[in-house]
Design an enzyme around this catalytic site. Structure first.
Site, short mmCIF file in Angstrom:
data_model
loop_
_atom_site.label_atom_id
_atom_site.label_comp_id
_atom_site.label_asym_id
_atom_site.label_seq_id
_atom_site.Cartn_x
_atom_site.Cartn_y
_atom_site.Cartn_z
N THR A 211 0.85 -1.18 -0.16
CA THR A 211 -0.09 0.19 0.07
C THR A 211 0.90 1.25 -0.08
O THR A 211 1.97 1.13 0.47
CB THR A 211 -0.81 0.22 1.55
OG1 THR A 211 -1.99 -0.89 0.97
CG2 THR A 211 -1.45 1.44 1.57
N ARG A 239 -13.56 -7.96 -2.63
CA ARG A 239 -12.99 -7.76 -1.37
C ARG A 239 -12.45 -6.35 -1.06
O ARG A 239 -11.74 -5.66 -2.23
CB ARG A 239 -11.67 -8.64 -0.62
CG ARG A 239 -11.26 -8.31 0.45
CD ARG A 239 -9.96 -7.65 0.46
NE ARG A 239 -9.03 -7.44 1.69
CZ ARG A 239 -8.10 -6.48 1.77
NH1 ARG A 239 -7.51 -5.71 0.92
NH2 ARG A 239 -7.68 -6.55 2.96
N VAL A 240 -12.82 -5.62 -0.24
CA VAL A 240 -12.34 -4.28 0.00
C VAL A 240 -11.79 -4.15 1.27
O VAL A 240 -12.17 -4.60 2.34
CB VAL A 240 -13.69 -3.16 -0.36
CG1 VAL A 240 -13.36 -1.71 0.31
CG2 VAL A 240 -14.18 -3.33 -1.38
N1 ASP Z 1 -4.30 -2.45 4.07
C1 ASP Z 1 -4.17 -2.82 2.65
C2 ASP Z 1 -5.40 -3.78 2.36
O1 ASP Z 1 -5.77 -4.49 3.37
C3 ASP Z 1 -3.06 -3.64 2.48
C4 ASP Z 1 -1.80 -3.12 2.76
O2 ASP Z 1 -1.67 -2.04 3.27
O3 ASP Z 1 -0.57 -3.86 2.91
O4 ASP Z 1 -6.18 -3.60 1.29
#
Ligand code: ASP
Length: 345
Positions: A211, A239-240
């Site tokens: 992210t 999926r969100v």
């Molecule tokens: N938080 C993000 C998600 O779950 C993934 C991440 O930050 O690594 O979509």
């Protein structure tokens, strides 16, 4: 002297005193005390928690560092020129989205169907306005989509097919879905799918996350936050995660702070982590550092992820419980920082 005269004199004296006080306050108001110790602007970025192998080749590490430096530069140039924190966070996140090393935009991780579904959100701490998109498939820069949703629609979050239609109406740049997919992410998906086929609960999800995010405060004291992601490798289509959810993966409020989170999205949603950080500062009077520690170690599980944040005094935190989170920050007083692993430098 009669009682009436004495009363009149006292009234005149009190009125003169009150006028004097008002003038003093007005003088104070017209010449506010400037805290010289507070930086005029500050910016912090992250490139995702818990995803990089300590033994990566030196040239790959260098490319990560260069990616962080360019993104930071894109944002800090705007702030140093007196631009807005909103412009700065959008510019920095766009830079990370365009860099295939990071899990956002091009180079985002893949769903278990081998597709990219992108999530992003942005928030303006001055107005509490915000915008977001989830499950985007053809928007080159999801953070710009989020900003336009915030500024040009009466709504906050668009998903799936509806979001694609709105993207057309908002005129954001579109790309073929194949633009986002890189060979590296295909390999990661294959590996992950094998793991999922072998065990019910895969042992190592350090490669599945990522992210990007940015938080900034500008010279007017306005705070903005932005988060963008491909989500988690081999996520179920549809999926969100937390990234497009205001209060979970992103939050900004001039009264407290701005924050962008990264990690296992389900956990950040469950604990409304981004807003919890703000609430701990606002209602419990914790410092930014104390609040970040509570969120990451008492609300979330160790290894769930990390966050970056800036409070209204310009204090910065960039911290993770995963041991790794590419991060960088800069302030108007010239201080800068760049780090990938916790034990770096
Ligand atoms: N938080 C993000 C998600 O779950 C993934 C991440 O930050 O690594 O979509």
């Amino acid at each position: 002297m009669t009682f009436r005269t004495v009363g009149l004199l006292i009234a005149v004296f009190v009125a003169a005193w009150m006028i004097g006080c008002t003038q003093t306050n007005q003088q104070r108001g017209s010449a506010p005390v400037v805290d010289q110790s507070q930086p005029k602007w500050a910016i912090v970025i992250h490139g995702g928690a818990g995803m990089l192998d300590r033994s990566m080749p030196a040239d790959l590490k260098l490319r990560y560092e260069q990616g962080l430096t360019s993104a930071l530069q894109a944002g800090r140039t705007i702030l140093a020129a007196g631009g807005s924190s909103l412009d700065a966070v959008e510019a920095a996140v766009r830079s990370l989205e365009d860099n295939e090393l990071f899990n956002a935009g091009r180079g985002a991780v893949l769903t278990r169907a081998g597709t990219c579904e992108l999530d992003a959100s942005i928030m303006d701490g001055r107005t509490l306005k915000c915008g977001a998109g989830a499950g985007l498939r053809t928007v080159r820069n999801p953070i710009t989509f989020a900003r336009r949703v915030m500024e040009q629609t009466p709504h906050i979050l668009f998903t799936g097919d509806g979001a694609e239609t709105v993207a057309t109406q908002l005129g954001v740049e579109r790309v073929d879905p194949g633009y986002f997919i890189t060979p590296r992410r295909r390999e990661q998906l294959d590996k992950r799918l094998k793991e999922l086929g072998l065990t019910a609960a895969p042992s190592d999800d350090s490669l599945t996350r990522g992210t990007v995010g940015c938080v900034a405060i500008d010279i007017r004291g306005d705070i903005a936050a932005a988060t963008s992601t491909g989500g988690m490798t081999a996520k179920m289509p549809g999926r969100v995660g937390d990234s497009p959810l205001i209060g979970a993966g992103c939050y900004a409020n001039n009264a407290t702070l701005g924050v962008s989170c990264t990690g296992t999205g389900e956990q950040f949603i469950r604990h409304v982590a981004a807003h919890d950080l703000s609430a701990l500062v606002r209602y419990k009077g914790l410092t930014l550092e104390q609040a970040a520690s509570v969120v990451l170690t008492e609300r979330l599980e160790i290894d769930d992820g990390g966050l970056i944040a800036i409070d209204r005094a310009g204090n910065i935190v960039a911290t993770t419980t995963t041991g790794c989170m590419p991060r960088a920050w800069a302030r108007s007083d010239g201080a800068t920082h760049l780090q990938i692993w916790d034990d770096d430098r």
